[in-house]
Motif scaffolding. Structure first.
Motif, PDB file in Angstrom:
ATOM      1  N   GLU A  32       0.812  -1.211   0.000  1.00  0.00           N
ATOM      2  CA  GLU A  32       0.000   0.000   0.000  1.00  0.00           C
ATOM      3  C   GLU A  32       0.848   1.265   0.000  1.00  0.00           C
ATOM      4  OE1 GLU A  32      -3.458   1.804   2.775  1.00  0.00           O
ATOM      5  OE2 GLU A  32      -3.197  -0.375   2.842  1.00  0.00           O
ATOM      6  N   ASN A  33       2.022   1.185   0.628  1.00  0.00           N
ATOM      7  CA  ASN A  33       2.802   2.398   0.858  1.00  0.00           C
ATOM      8  C   ASN A  33       4.278   2.031   0.930  1.00  0.00           C
ATOM      9  OD1 ASN A  33       3.799   4.857   1.742  1.00  0.00           O
ATOM     10  ND2 ASN A  33       2.663   4.870   3.657  1.00  0.00           N
ATOM     11  N   TYR A  34       5.081   2.553   0.002  1.00  0.00           N
ATOM     12  CA  TYR A  34       6.493   2.169  -0.070  1.00  0.00           C
ATOM     13  C   TYR A  34       7.394   3.067   0.774  1.00  0.00           C
ATOM     14  CZ  TYR A  34      11.177   1.454  -1.988  1.00  0.00           C
ATOM     15  OH  TYR A  34      12.521   1.212  -2.132  1.00  0.00           O
ATOM     16  N   GLN A  35       7.220   4.406   0.649  1.00  0.00           N
ATOM     17  CA  GLN A  35       8.172   5.289   1.330  1.00  0.00           C
ATOM     18  C   GLN A  35       7.517   6.385   2.166  1.00  0.00           C
ATOM     19  OE1 GLN A  35      10.553   6.729  -1.973  1.00  0.00           O
ATOM     20  NE2 GLN A  35       9.105   8.346  -2.513  1.00  0.00           N
ATOM     21  N   GLY A  36       6.185   6.444   2.136  1.00  0.00           N
ATOM     22  CA  GLY A  36       5.491   7.391   3.019  1.00  0.00           C
ATOM     23  C   GLY A  36       5.513   8.830   2.566  1.00  0.00           C
ATOM     24  N   ASN A  37       6.055   9.103   1.382  1.00  0.00           N
ATOM     25  CA  ASN A  37       6.134  10.471   0.868  1.00  0.00           C
ATOM     26  C   ASN A  37       6.208  10.406  -0.650  1.00  0.00           C
ATOM     27  OD1 ASN A  37       6.215  13.211   1.792  1.00  0.00           O
ATOM     28  ND2 ASN A  37       8.307  13.379   1.036  1.00  0.00           N
TER      29      ASN A  37
ATOM     30  N   GLU B 185       6.948   8.318  -5.389  1.00  0.00           N
ATOM     31  CA  GLU B 185       5.815   7.393  -5.166  1.00  0.00           C
ATOM     32  C   GLU B 185       4.546   8.151  -5.538  1.00  0.00           C
ATOM     33  OE1 GLU B 185       4.126   4.086  -2.016  1.00  0.00           O
ATOM     34  OE2 GLU B 185       5.629   5.515  -1.310  1.00  0.00           O
TER      35      GLU B 185
ATOM     36  N   HIS C 123       0.974   9.328  -3.680  1.00  0.00           N
ATOM     37  CA  HIS C 123       0.922  10.345  -2.623  1.00  0.00           C
ATOM     38  C   HIS C 123       0.616  11.750  -3.155  1.00  0.00           C
ATOM     39  CE1 HIS C 123       1.994   7.365   0.263  1.00  0.00           C
ATOM     40  NE2 HIS C 123       3.214   7.185  -0.216  1.00  0.00           N
TER      41      HIS C 123
ATOM     42  N   TYR D 185      -3.078  11.603  -2.731  1.00  0.00           N
ATOM     43  CA  TYR D 185      -3.547  10.963  -1.491  1.00  0.00           C
ATOM     44  C   TYR D 185      -4.246   9.636  -1.760  1.00  0.00           C
ATOM     45  CZ  TYR D 185      -2.860  15.879  -0.378  1.00  0.00           C
ATOM     46  OH  TYR D 185      -2.328  17.136  -0.277  1.00  0.00           O
TER      47      TYR D 185
ATOM     48  N   THR E 254      -5.405   5.730  -2.021  1.00  0.00           N
ATOM     49  CA  THR E 254      -5.595   4.661  -1.021  1.00  0.00           C
ATOM     50  C   THR E 254      -5.638   3.288  -1.700  1.00  0.00           C
ATOM     51  OG1 THR E 254      -7.984   4.991  -1.197  1.00  0.00           O
ATOM     52  CG2 THR E 254      -6.864   6.164   0.598  1.00  0.00           C
TER      53      THR E 254
ATOM     54  N   THR F 275       1.054   0.182  -5.077  1.00  0.00           N
ATOM     55  CA  THR F 275       1.690   1.474  -5.279  1.00  0.00           C
ATOM     56  C   THR F 275       2.612   1.400  -6.491  1.00  0.00           C
ATOM     57  OG1 THR F 275       2.801   3.311  -4.146  1.00  0.00           O
ATOM     58  CG2 THR F 275       3.714   1.118  -3.762  1.00  0.00           C
TER      59      THR F 275
END
Length: 370
Positions: free
Chosen positions: A261-266, A283, A286, A289, A291, A295
């Motif tokens: 769902e989320n690789y690097q958070g930014n 990424e 993001h 935003y 969901t 990713t």
């Protein structure tokens, strides 16, 4: 009888704004592009519901309200704020250089402490007349910030040691003594919801479009197709490289879909070590935003540019500027050709500046029609 009023070479932002505005005045436009898609470098490819910025991250930002209002006709923009993170080995720092960066780097808490620490490093080096980019950067930010956050990244970006690069590349390095990670100082900022391609689609409504079309071949076969040409290709190529080839830096992208769902958070993480071959990882989800359960990331590898490859960044040094100026003088003499955009003018433009310049060219053109 000419079939079109304007042949627009390149379906990027400059060409699209011009086509959009001139079709409103009743003019007929034919837009051609050598790629298999419209929107030039702001093209977004939809992968699993994620708008992937195919040619690198494009974050719209401007302080020009007229440009902001203009682009908002074509899409609703979200409130994305560009706040990149820099990774040096296993240390993470906020960009642009601000109090979050300094507090982590120097273990201090107040602006006065941060200023004192940086000033002490600068004074210790005693550089009065910087002879290259390294000395210029050191004289502006000191050793700690330079070695962790500037040196490796810049060397990858330019493919040269910082000591071999001219000082003028870094005229200033903004240091913010506030806790603010917003990269741009502009009043307006965001990402179009649904991606950039949809904006250009709307701009090109009313124009005829031919993709996979090389201008030079097309011109040979259709010399009289339009009364005027708007050219957004490479400036030196138009004049058959008469004064030599203008230089660019290029970028290679490695894009992959990951089952997480989320690789690097930014959206943007810069890799500032020389040893890591890419400059950053984007990424894409993001930016909007997202969901989605998966990713998509893109690694960016700066590369030397050779004729025939995709040109990205004009190398604005004295040598190239001198040659470009000769080409621009030739361009000014072309009565039925308008040169525009990053390649057509050999200038580095952000998106808002492309729109601003295109709208000025449109106004001038409308004035000529009266």
């Amino acid at each position: 009888m000419k079939k079109y009023d304007y042949l627009i070479v390149g379906a990027g932002l400059f060409g699209a704004v011009f086509a959009c505005e001139m079709t409103k005045t009743g003019k007929k436009c034919l837009v051609i592009d050598k790629r298999d898609h419209i929107a030039g470098n702001i093209y977004c490819e939809n992968i699993e519901g994620i708008n992937v910025h195919k040619y690198g991250a494009h974050i719209f930002h401007t302080s020009n309200k007229e440009v902001w209002d203009y682009v908002n006709q074509f899409a609703e923009f979200n409130n994305y704020i560009n706040s990149p993170v820099a990774r040096y080995k296993d240390e993470l720092y906020n960009l642009p250089f601000n109090m979050n960066t300094f507090s982590k780097m120097f273990h201090i808490v107040t602006p006065a402490e941060a200023r004192a620490k940086i000033q002490a490093e600068i004074e210790e080096l005693g550089i009065t007349e910087p002879k290259n980019l390294e000395e210029q950067a050191l004289s502006l930010v000191g050793r700690s910030v330079y070695e962790k956050l500037i040196k490796g990244y810049t060397e990858k970006q330019w493919g040269r040691d910082c000591k071999e690069l001219p000082a003028f590349i870094i005229k200033r390095l903004p240091l913010r003594f506030i806790y603010d990670n917003n990269y741009f100082n502009d009043r307006f900022q965001g990402i179009p919801m649904g991606g950039y391609t949809a904006i250009v689609e709307k701009m090109l409504e009313g124009s005829d479009i031919l993709l996979n079309t090389d201008y030079y071949e097309f011109r040979k076969e259709n010399p009289d197709i339009a009364a005027k040409t708007v050219y957004t290709g490479m400036l030196d190529q138009y004049f058959d490289y008469k004064y030599g080839v203008l230089e660019y830096r290029s970028v290679r992208f490695e894009t992959e879909k990951l089952d997480m769902e989320n690789y690097q958070g930014n959206a943007v993480v810069n890799y500032t070590e020389r040893e890591v071959p890419y400059t950053r990882i984007i990424e894409h989800k993001h930016f909007e935003y997202g969901t989605q359960p998966v990713t998509v990331i893109s690694r960016e590898y700066p590369s030397e540019w050779k004729l025939g490859e995709e040109p990205y960044y004009p190398v604005n040094n004295d040598k190239n500027e001198e040659v470009a100026q000769k080409y621009r003088e030739l361009a000014d003499k072309e009565e039925t050709v308008i040169f525009g955009g990053r390649l057509g003018e050999y200038r580095y433009y952000d998106m808002d500046k492309v729109i601003e310049v295109a709208l000025k060219v449109v106004e001038r053109e409308k004035g000529n029609l009266k």
